[in-house]
Design an enzyme around this catalytic site. Structure first.
Site, PDB file in Angstrom:
ATOM      1  N   HIS A 182       0.846  -1.190   0.000  1.00 20.99           N
ATOM      2  CA  HIS A 182       0.000   0.000   0.000  1.00 20.99           C
ATOM      3  C   HIS A 182       0.886   1.247   0.000  1.00 20.99           C
ATOM      4  O   HIS A 182       2.035   1.209   0.471  1.00 20.99           O
ATOM      5  CB  HIS A 182      -0.891  -0.041   1.246  1.00 20.99           C
ATOM      6  CG  HIS A 182      -1.853   1.086   1.370  1.00 20.99           C
ATOM      7  ND1 HIS A 182      -1.516   2.277   1.988  1.00 20.99           N
ATOM      8  CD2 HIS A 182      -3.133   1.219   0.960  1.00 20.99           C
ATOM      9  CE1 HIS A 182      -2.554   3.092   1.957  1.00 20.99           C
ATOM     10  NE2 HIS A 182      -3.553   2.480   1.339  1.00 20.99           N
ATOM     11  N   ARG A 184       1.192   3.696   1.919  1.00 21.37           N
ATOM     12  CA  ARG A 184       1.743   4.117   3.206  1.00 21.37           C
ATOM     13  C   ARG A 184       2.857   3.204   3.684  1.00 21.37           C
ATOM     14  O   ARG A 184       3.462   3.472   4.732  1.00 21.37           O
ATOM     15  CB  ARG A 184       0.636   4.188   4.264  1.00 21.37           C
ATOM     16  CG  ARG A 184      -0.126   5.506   4.242  1.00 21.37           C
ATOM     17  CD  ARG A 184      -0.870   5.738   5.520  1.00 21.37           C
ATOM     18  NE  ARG A 184       0.017   5.790   6.683  1.00 21.37           N
ATOM     19  CZ  ARG A 184      -0.414   5.769   7.937  1.00 21.37           C
ATOM     20  NH1 ARG A 184      -1.702   5.693   8.200  1.00 21.37           N
ATOM     21  NH2 ARG A 184       0.433   5.813   8.936  1.00 21.37           N
ATOM     22  N   LYS A 185       3.137   2.143   2.941  1.00 19.75           N
ATOM     23  CA  LYS A 185       4.207   1.245   3.343  1.00 19.75           C
ATOM     24  C   LYS A 185       5.546   1.747   2.794  1.00 19.75           C
ATOM     25  O   LYS A 185       5.597   2.683   1.984  1.00 19.75           O
ATOM     26  CB  LYS A 185       3.913  -0.167   2.863  1.00 19.75           C
ATOM     27  CG  LYS A 185       2.572  -0.717   3.327  1.00 19.75           C
ATOM     28  CD  LYS A 185       2.410  -0.635   4.835  1.00 19.75           C
ATOM     29  CE  LYS A 185       1.164  -1.336   5.345  1.00 19.75           C
ATOM     30  NZ  LYS A 185      -0.075  -0.569   5.127  1.00 19.75           N
ATOM     31  N   VAL A 186       6.649   1.113   3.216  1.00 14.97           N
ATOM     32  CA  VAL A 186       7.983   1.594   2.837  1.00 14.97           C
ATOM     33  C   VAL A 186       8.203   1.486   1.336  1.00 14.97           C
ATOM     34  O   VAL A 186       8.816   2.372   0.725  1.00 14.97           O
ATOM     35  CB  VAL A 186       9.064   0.815   3.619  1.00 14.97           C
ATOM     36  CG1 VAL A 186      10.466   1.233   3.180  1.00 14.97           C
ATOM     37  CG2 VAL A 186       8.896   1.056   5.112  1.00 14.97           C
TER      38      VAL A 186
END
Length: 380
Positions: A182, A184-186
């Protein structure tokens, strides 16, 4: 406005997506296969299976383990609701246990105490990228003959030290690990997920279940010099990743070490800037190296969480409240008897997540720290 998160994507990912579009193969295909190989190599897993998102990854993990009606699955309430939802998808019952007094991860002692004859599996979340105590959880699972699934949605690039050796999250130490891509992930593919395992039989089940139970995937049929009639061996799902997403993901994998190193620098700087403010600051156990997917601080008891967040937003700084508790939401707030979850509730009610992304400058962080300091003084 300083956002809570910002993916790092540039011309390299745009060109990779462009090439995938022009290749004529845009659904699950050769780019997905390459992404799976490269992700498996990066985390040291024998098998990796790409899927549409981490929710589908968790669902397939539990389905492949034959979790079903009448079973219980021990997990935390203190996680995004998808963790609990996937247990319900299988007809099983989530048994919520509290987080530990230090940090925001599942408490192994409470897991051990929650096991009953109906317990089928444990779903352990590496919350906000911080590894949970896998060594203790593996021992508990092995002793009880239980499956252990790692919800590693946030943990790509995190590491754990077990038996004196540092290893990536995702090898996995449990039976299965599930990742999210997603935004918002790294690293991100827009949406997308990955399932890793050491068990070839489980990997075969993932691949059948993600594509309607189809015996011969499209890549095999299209490459075959003879006509293939596929069979449908089980009731499956449409949980495929596209080649466009996988092409982006392959570029993101190349960035992962750099992104994690940068986020660790930013987290250390936050620690220095915020130390004088009387906050509860996050820390790493000696056996864990977080990718710092999120930076979570605990507010003083006398401070109003929502007011602080609103006033920071007014000052141009986006925040998020502490990680949600699924047992407080309508699908799970059914009045059933449950374990004491006061630490999980306190973490949701007293914590906020601060902006953290690779492109943040030192001035950005100073602005975040100054805004938070100002609001704490106003409410003192």
């Amino acid at each position: 406005m300083i956002p809570i998160a910002l993916p790092l994507l540039d011309e390299a990912e745009a060109e990779a997506a462009h090439a995938a579009v022009l290749s004529g193969w845009v659904s699950q295909g050769p780019q997905v296969e390459a992404f799976e190989r490269e992700f498996a190599a990066l985390v040291g897993a024998p098998h990796a299976c790409a899927v549409s998102n981490c929710t589908s990854a968790l669902h397939l993990a539990l389905k492949a383990l034959d979790v079903g009606p009448g079973d219980e699955v021990i997990t935390v309430s203190h996680s995004f609701i998808a963790t609990a939802n996937c247990i319900r998808y299988c007809g099983a019952r989530p048994v919520f246990v509290d987080i530990g007094a230090e940090g925001y991860n599942i408490d192994p002692e409470r897991v051990a105490a929650a096991i009953t004859p109906r317990t089928r599996a444990i779903v352990a979340v590496h919350q906000m990228g911080m590894p949970c105590d896998l060594a203790a959880l593996v021992e508990i699972a092995d002793r009880g003959g239980l499956a252990l699934v790692e919800d590693a949605a946030c943990a790509a690039g995190s590491q754990i030290n077990i038996d004196g050796d540092w290893e990536p999250i995702g090898r996995p130490r449990g039976d299965i690990a599930c990742f999210s891509f997603h935004p918002r992930k790294v690293i991100t593919t827009g949406e997308g997920g990955m399932i890793t395992t050491r068990d070839p039989a489980l990997d075969r089940r993932f691949r059948l279940l993600r594509q309607h139970g189809m015996s011969a995937p499209d890549t095999v049929r299209h490459a075959s010099p003879t006509v293939i009639f596929e069979d449908y061996l089980m009731v499956g799902f449409n949980y495929r990743m596209t080649d466009i997403q996988a092409a982006i993901g392959r570029g993101q994998l190349k960035r992962l070490p750099e992104l994690v190193a940068r986020r660790r620098t930013l987290a250390a700087r936050y620690g220095e800037m915020l130390a004088p403010l009387g906050l509860g600051l996050p820390g790493e156990p000696a056996w864990a190296r977080s990718n710092w997917q999120s930076y979570c601080v605990r507010l003083p008891d006398e401070v109003d969480q929502r007011e602080v967040m609103q006033r920071m937003l007014d000052r141009g700084v986006a925040t998020r409240r502490g990680i949600m508790c699924a047992h407080r939401e309508a699908p799970f707030a059914n009045g059933a008897a449950r374990a004491d979850l006061r630490l999980s509730e306190r973490a949701q009610d007293r914590c906020i997540l601060l902006p953290l992304y690779a492109q943040m400058s030192e001035d950005d962080q100073r602005h975040v720290a100054a805004a938070l300091k100002a609001e704490l003084r106003l409410q003192a």
